[in-house]
Design a protein around this motif. Structure first.
Motif, PDB file in Angstrom:
ATOM      1  N   UNK A 292       0.852  -1.183   0.000  1.00 39.15           N
ATOM      2  CA  UNK A 292       0.000   0.000   0.000  1.00 39.15           C
ATOM      3  C   UNK A 292       0.889   1.236   0.000  1.00 39.15           C
ATOM      4  N   UNK A 293       0.345   2.336  -0.513  1.00 43.41           N
ATOM      5  CA  UNK A 293       1.040   3.628  -0.507  1.00 43.41           C
ATOM      6  C   UNK A 293       0.041   4.717  -0.161  1.00 43.41           C
ATOM      7  N   UNK A 294       0.444   5.587   0.722  1.00 39.77           N
ATOM      8  CA  UNK A 294      -0.349   6.766   1.028  1.00 39.77           C
ATOM      9  C   UNK A 294       0.379   7.976   0.457  1.00 39.77           C
ATOM     10  N   UNK A 295      -0.317   8.734  -0.380  1.00 45.66           N
ATOM     11  CA  UNK A 295       0.270   9.914  -1.008  1.00 45.66           C
ATOM     12  C   UNK A 295      -0.542  11.135  -0.610  1.00 45.66           C
ATOM     13  N   UNK A 296       0.138  12.123  -0.076  1.00 47.35           N
ATOM     14  CA  UNK A 296      -0.491  13.390   0.285  1.00 47.35           C
ATOM     15  C   UNK A 296       0.224  14.497  -0.472  1.00 47.35           C
TER      16      UNK A 296
ATOM     17  N   UNK B  85       3.775  20.908  -0.737  1.00 44.88           N
ATOM     18  CA  UNK B  85       4.274  19.834   0.107  1.00 44.88           C
ATOM     19  C   UNK B  85       3.762  18.500  -0.431  1.00 44.88           C
ATOM     20  N   UNK B  86       4.574  17.473  -0.276  1.00 45.21           N
ATOM     21  CA  UNK B  86       4.114  16.133  -0.627  1.00 45.21           C
ATOM     22  C   UNK B  86       4.750  15.120   0.309  1.00 45.21           C
ATOM     23  N   UNK B  87       3.990  14.059   0.540  1.00 44.56           N
ATOM     24  CA  UNK B  87       4.429  13.007   1.449  1.00 44.56           C
ATOM     25  C   UNK B  87       3.993  11.676   0.870  1.00 44.56           C
ATOM     26  N   UNK B  88       4.891  10.703   0.928  1.00 49.19           N
ATOM     27  CA  UNK B  88       4.550   9.354   0.473  1.00 49.19           C
ATOM     28  C   UNK B  88       5.081   8.341   1.482  1.00 49.19           C
ATOM     29  N   UNK B  89       4.196   7.463   1.924  1.00 49.02           N
ATOM     30  CA  UNK B  89       4.592   6.366   2.804  1.00 49.02           C
ATOM     31  C   UNK B  89       4.141   5.068   2.146  1.00 49.02           C
ATOM     32  N   UNK B  90       5.065   4.125   2.032  1.00 50.87           N
ATOM     33  CA  UNK B  90       4.783   2.917   1.262  1.00 50.87           C
ATOM     34  C   UNK B  90       5.349   1.697   1.971  1.00 50.87           C
TER      35      UNK B  90
ATOM     36  N   UNK C 201       9.733   5.937   2.791  1.00 48.72           N
ATOM     37  CA  UNK C 201       9.043   7.182   3.089  1.00 48.72           C
ATOM     38  C   UNK C 201       9.747   8.306   2.351  1.00 48.72           C
ATOM     39  N   UNK C 202       8.969   9.244   1.847  1.00 47.19           N
ATOM     40  CA  UNK C 202       9.526  10.403   1.139  1.00 47.19           C
ATOM     41  C   UNK C 202       8.729  11.634   1.529  1.00 47.19           C
ATOM     42  N   UNK C 203       9.420  12.699   1.856  1.00 51.27           N
ATOM     43  CA  UNK C 203       8.792  13.979   2.162  1.00 51.27           C
ATOM     44  C   UNK C 203       9.513  15.058   1.367  1.00 51.27           C
ATOM     45  N   UNK C 204       8.739  15.914   0.709  1.00 55.37           N
ATOM     46  CA  UNK C 204       9.345  16.950  -0.121  1.00 55.37           C
ATOM     47  C   UNK C 204       8.610  18.266  -0.012  1.00 55.37           C
ATOM     48  N   UNK C 205       9.330  19.335  -0.245  1.00 54.68           N
ATOM     49  CA  UNK C 205       8.751  20.671  -0.236  1.00 54.68           C
ATOM     50  C   UNK C 205       9.379  21.469  -1.371  1.00 54.68           C
ATOM     51  N   UNK C 206       8.575  22.300  -2.002  1.00 52.98           N
ATOM     52  CA  UNK C 206       9.055  23.195  -3.060  1.00 52.98           C
ATOM     53  C   UNK C 206       8.440  24.555  -2.828  1.00 52.98           C
ATOM     54  N   UNK C 207       9.265  25.589  -2.900  1.00 50.79           N
ATOM     55  CA  UNK C 207       8.766  26.924  -2.610  1.00 50.79           C
ATOM     56  C   UNK C 207       9.466  27.935  -3.507  1.00 50.79           C
ATOM     57  N   UNK C 208       8.755  29.032  -3.763  1.00 49.11           N
ATOM     58  CA  UNK C 208       9.317  30.135  -4.538  1.00 49.11           C
ATOM     59  C   UNK C 208       9.746  31.250  -3.599  1.00 49.11           C
TER      60      UNK C 208
ATOM     61  N   UNK D 163      13.230  32.480  -7.770  1.00 47.88           N
ATOM     62  CA  UNK D 163      14.084  31.378  -7.326  1.00 47.88           C
ATOM     63  C   UNK D 163      13.186  30.272  -6.785  1.00 47.88           C
ATOM     64  N   UNK D 164      13.429  29.063  -7.245  1.00 48.34           N
ATOM     65  CA  UNK D 164      12.687  27.904  -6.767  1.00 48.34           C
ATOM     66  C   UNK D 164      13.584  27.090  -5.843  1.00 48.34           C
ATOM     67  N   UNK D 165      13.108  26.858  -4.622  1.00 51.63           N
ATOM     68  CA  UNK D 165      13.850  26.081  -3.631  1.00 51.63           C
ATOM     69  C   UNK D 165      13.162  24.728  -3.455  1.00 51.63           C
ATOM     70  N   UNK D 166      13.952  23.671  -3.426  1.00 51.14           N
ATOM     71  CA  UNK D 166      13.400  22.329  -3.257  1.00 51.14           C
ATOM     72  C   UNK D 166      14.168  21.602  -2.162  1.00 51.14           C
ATOM     73  N   UNK D 167      13.450  20.874  -1.371  1.00 50.04           N
ATOM     74  CA  UNK D 167      14.054  20.031  -0.357  1.00 50.04           C
ATOM     75  C   UNK D 167      13.353  18.690  -0.325  1.00 50.04           C
ATOM     76  N   UNK D 168      14.115  17.621  -0.080  1.00 54.79           N
ATOM     77  CA  UNK D 168      13.531  16.287  -0.138  1.00 54.79           C
ATOM     78  C   UNK D 168      14.294  15.365   0.812  1.00 54.79           C
ATOM     79  N   UNK D 169      13.537  14.555   1.501  1.00 49.85           N
ATOM     80  CA  UNK D 169      14.145  13.541   2.361  1.00 49.85           C
ATOM     81  C   UNK D 169      13.449  12.220   2.092  1.00 49.85           C
ATOM     82  N   UNK D 170      14.241  11.161   1.962  1.00 49.05           N
ATOM     83  CA  UNK D 170      13.658   9.838   1.792  1.00 49.05           C
ATOM     84  C   UNK D 170      14.493   8.828   2.563  1.00 49.05           C
ATOM     85  N   UNK D 171      13.834   7.741   2.913  1.00 49.78           N
ATOM     86  CA  UNK D 171      14.502   6.678   3.661  1.00 49.78           C
ATOM     87  C   UNK D 171      13.782   5.372   3.388  1.00 49.78           C
ATOM     88  N   UNK D 172      14.479   4.283   3.623  1.00 50.14           N
ATOM     89  CA  UNK D 172      13.886   2.978   3.394  1.00 50.14           C
ATOM     90  C   UNK D 172      14.540   1.913   4.242  1.00 50.14           C
ATOM     91  N   UNK D 173      13.780   0.837   4.468  1.00 47.96           N
ATOM     92  CA  UNK D 173      14.292  -0.276   5.267  1.00 47.96           C
ATOM     93  C   UNK D 173      13.659  -1.565   4.778  1.00 47.96           C
TER      94      UNK D 173
END
Length: 771
Positions: free
Chosen positions: A563-567, A580-585, A602-609, A615-625
């Motif tokens: 399953x995956x939850x996407x916000x 903002x976006x979030x994905x948990x799978x 899991x992945x969490x990301x943000x994009x802002x002007x 200027x477009x700023x992006x940040x992203x964090x992901x992890x897995x196990x």
């Protein structure tokens, strides 16, 4: 056009002259009875037809004015090239020359538009009567077609070449001219945002470096209203509630080879929300449950999307409570002194109007039900104007129609309305030929066939085949977006992948089948449930590779539920400057098959002007196990690998590695984490070139093996693999280039923290395109 047809016009005027004054002299004093009419020169037109046009009864007096009127009627009939009426006593001799027949139609000088297309738009046709007026109209139509292609300087001259048997060849001589490009788009009155930022909002674009390939740099008047709306929405979503586009001034150069467009803007002040209240003007209706749905906060920058979102939430409460015909009326009070907007949501009683029926027209392929299911309203429901507008937007967003208009009209009674939907179908299938390039994978080709409205049911079907150096992939995907008549997306996927020594000293092959079901669980969130069964093969492991890989060689079958939850905040667009976006799978394997593990990512990301949205700023964090259970140990095709997680390193460039093997194989890991940050910004080049710069910094790690030691079967030595969580980091610069052949990205990177055995990749170029 008149100048170019001058000789023909002179000939026509001369030929259409009435008989000489001397010939009419006997009839100038008084009317004379017409005893007979003799017609000469006609071959296709019957004599009776000619005399009926003249309308001069035999034996009746005819004055010179009557004869002139008869001549005019013959001329206006469009049947004759020249007409003469010569009185001879009581007889009128009518000499006519019929228009010739068109033998053939040819086009000369056209290179941009093919003959076949031009033949479709002209009304003149071979084996029909030649009409000078129609030829002129056809020339104008051709010129207008060139103008729609951006060639306003195009000129078209119709010519005729006389042939035997009263035939002519009709020739359209075309001078196409150059494309009339938009040389400059500028703005006046803008202080909050630069011209560069506002130009990025518009559909209209300036002529760029690759102007030969770009079509949006030609002037299209129909795009101006859309550009005005885009500018207005851009400003108002950023707090400028009073913004107006006061005027748009397109000007063409004297040589007709360039356009200059100026948007005159009145920005007004930037507002924030002040007092926010909810009141009820309907007896018996409590405002408290509605106020709880308010998502507008005092002090926030004014955004109409936030107001609309709150209204939708309040309307949902009204439906749940059975409060039909309840209106949510936003009342805004401006406070120019402190630049705030007081907002009141007023619950008022609306008119009792019902939807009598929904009429759908224009859909020749798409089934009615595909369109109807975009409506939250059915026949007999209370009429909700907001829901009808939202339904219209959903219909347009399907992408099945070139145009979709949704209007309402009076029904059979004053309390009834009819919703009319008029759509214009457009092609929804495509055959795609593509190319891709990667530093490691090399040049690849792909072929795809897709249909987004399969059999008019709104279903999607896609077949894709791609190949690159050492990598071959084939996939078939099918999706039903409204399974069982509900907002359930049912999908099926069948894929095959084969690699031959792709950044590794072994080959792989996999074949998998994947059904899925996706549905909304909140306004911004969706949940996907899926099942995957696949067979994976690891083969041709090099004899000099790690013993761990050689012992893992073979075939394994995986049966996994997941399953995956996407916000994603972009679903409602509450904040136009930040997304903002979030994905948990999770995938749980073990119900059958050889694999027994739980894979979590899991992945969490943000994009802002920032900086005036330039200027477009992006940040992203992901992890897995990967957590195995039972006696199962994840193998190389289960474990995570480093590809793309931290730039500056090759695929399989870092992570646990068997340094005692001759190949020093990368073995992958059961755990990873990565954080990426980047900024994209203009670098001073004209924005029409589509080139921007960027800076990035990545950090992450890959670690964890079930087996970290073995005894070498040849030397008998004990081998230990260090699978510790070593942190890698890299920084770099990027060049983003938006081209007609696809988006290109050049990455120049340098690792600043690494292990001695890691494999660096200091340059990377990616491109993927369709043509």
């Amino acid at each position: 056009m008149t100048r170019k047809l001058g000789r023909s016009a002179v000939a026509l005027v001369t030929a259409l002259a009435i008989a000489t004054p001397a010939g009419l002299a006997p009839m100038t004093a008084a009317a004379q009875a017409v005893t007979g009419i003799r017609v000469e020169g006609n071959s296709r037109v019957e004599t009776g037809t000619i005399t009926s046009f003249m309308n001069l009864p035999a034996g009746q007096p005819a004055s010179p004015g009557d004869i002139n009127d008869a001549l005019q009627r013959l001329q206006n009939s469009g049947l004759f090239e020249t007409v003469e009426i010569i009185p001879q006593g009581g007889t009128l001799v009518v000499r006519v020359r019929e228009y010739p027949t068109i033998n053939q139609i040819t086009f000369e000088g056209n290179r941009r538009l093919r003959d076949a297309r031009l033949s479709e738009i002209v009304q003149s046709q071979p084996r029909r009567i030649y009409q000078p007026s129609q030829a002129i109209q056809d020339a104008q139509t051709i010129a207008e077609t060139y103008a729609s292609e951006g060639r306003l300087a195009a000129r078209v001259d119709p010519r005729i070449i006389r042939r035997s048997e009263n035939r002519v060849d009709l020739v359209f001589e075309i001078r196409e001219g150059n494309v009339t490009e938009i040389e400059r788009v500028s703005f006046t009155g803008n202080r909050a945002f630069s011209d560069r930022r506002l130009r990025n909002v518009l559909q209209t674009k300036q002529a760029g470096l690759l102007r030969t390939f770009i079509r949006r740099d030609t002037f299209a008047p129909e795009r101006i209203p859309l550009d005005e709306r885009l500018l207005t929405e851009f400003y108002r979503s950023r707090g400028y509630a009073d913004m107006r586009v006061q005027a748009v001034a397109p000007e063409i150069a004297r040589e007709r080879d360039a356009f200059f467009i100026t948007f005159n803007i009145q920005e007004g002040p930037r507002y924030r929300f002040g007092q926010v209240n909810t009141i009820s003007e309907v007896p018996g209706v409590d405002a408290a449950p509605f106020a709880a749905q308010n998502r507008v906060r005092r002090g926030e920058v004014y955004n109409p999307n936030a107001v609309d979102n709150t209204i939708r939430r309040m309307e949902t409460i009204a439906l749940q409570q059975g409060l039909n015909f309840l209106n949510i009326e936003p009342r805004i009070t401006r406070n120019p002194s402190n630049q705030t907007l007081d907002l009141t949501f007023a619950l008022t009683r609306g008119e009792r109007v019902f939807v009598e029926r929904i009429d759908i027209e224009g859909n020749t392929t798409t089934l009615d039900e595909v369109i109807r299911r975009q409506f939250g309203t059915v026949e007999g429901d209370p009429f909700n104007p907001r829901e009808i507008r939202n339904s219209a937007e959903r219909i347009r967003a399907l992408g099945y129609f070139a145009d979709a208009q949704v209007e309402t009209r009076q029904g059979s009674g004053p309390d009834q309305v009819i919703v009319g939907v008029n759509v214009e179908e457009q092609p929804t299938g495509s055959l795609t030929l593509g190319a891709s390039y990667g530093v490691n994978s090399g040049v690849g080709l792909n072929v795809g066939l897709s249909e987004q409205n399969f059999l008019g049911r709104g279903q999607s079907l896609g077949v894709n085949i791609s190949t690159a150096s050492g990598d071959r992939t084939a996939a078939i995907n099918f999706a039903e977006p409204f399974f069982l008549g509900r907002n359930l997306r049912l999908g099926f996927g069948l894929n095959y992948n084969e690699t031959e020594g792709l950044n590794a000293d072994y080959d792989t092959r996999s074949l998998g089948f994947r059904p899925s079901l996706e549905f909304p669980v909140s306004q911004n969130g969706r949940l996907e449930l899926r099942y995957r069964i696949s067979e994976e093969v690891l083969s041709n492991v090099n004899e000099e590779s790690s013993l761990i890989l050689r012992e893992e060689e073979g075939t394994r079958v995986t049966s996994a539920f997941g399953y995956s939850y996407n916000w994603d905040s972009r679903r409602t667009g509450l904040d136009p400057q930040t997304a903002y976006r979030l994905r948990f799978s999770q995938d749980i394997a073990g119900l059958g098959g050889d694999t027994k593990s739980v894979t979590t990512t899991v992945l969490a990301g943000v994009e802002s002007n920032a900086w005036r949205d330039e200027v477009t700023l992006r940040g992203e964090f992901e992890a897995g196990a990967i957590n195995a259970y039972g006696d199962y140990s994840p193998w190389i095709l289960d474990r995570f690998r480093s590809g793309g997680r931290v730039r500056g390193f090759e695929p399989n460039g870092f992570g646990p590695r068997d340094l005692d093997s001759d190949n020093e194989d990368a073995l992958g890991g059961k755990f990873f984490w990565a954080a990426r940050a980047e900024a994209q910004f203009p670098i001073g080049l004209p924005e029409e070139y589509g080139i921007q710069g960027g800076l990035f910094a990545d950090v992450g790690s890959l670690w964890g093996l079930d087996r970290t030691s073995y005894t070498d079967p040849v030397s008998g030595a004990d081998v230990t693999i260090d699978d510790s969580m070593y942190v890698r980091a890299a920084v770099g610069a990027s060049i983003f280039w938006t081209t007609p052949i696809g988006p290109l990205r050049f990455n120049f990177s340098r690792p600043i923290r690494k292990e001695d055995y890691d494999l660096e990749q200091n340059f990377d170029l990616t491109i993927q395109t369709r043509f």
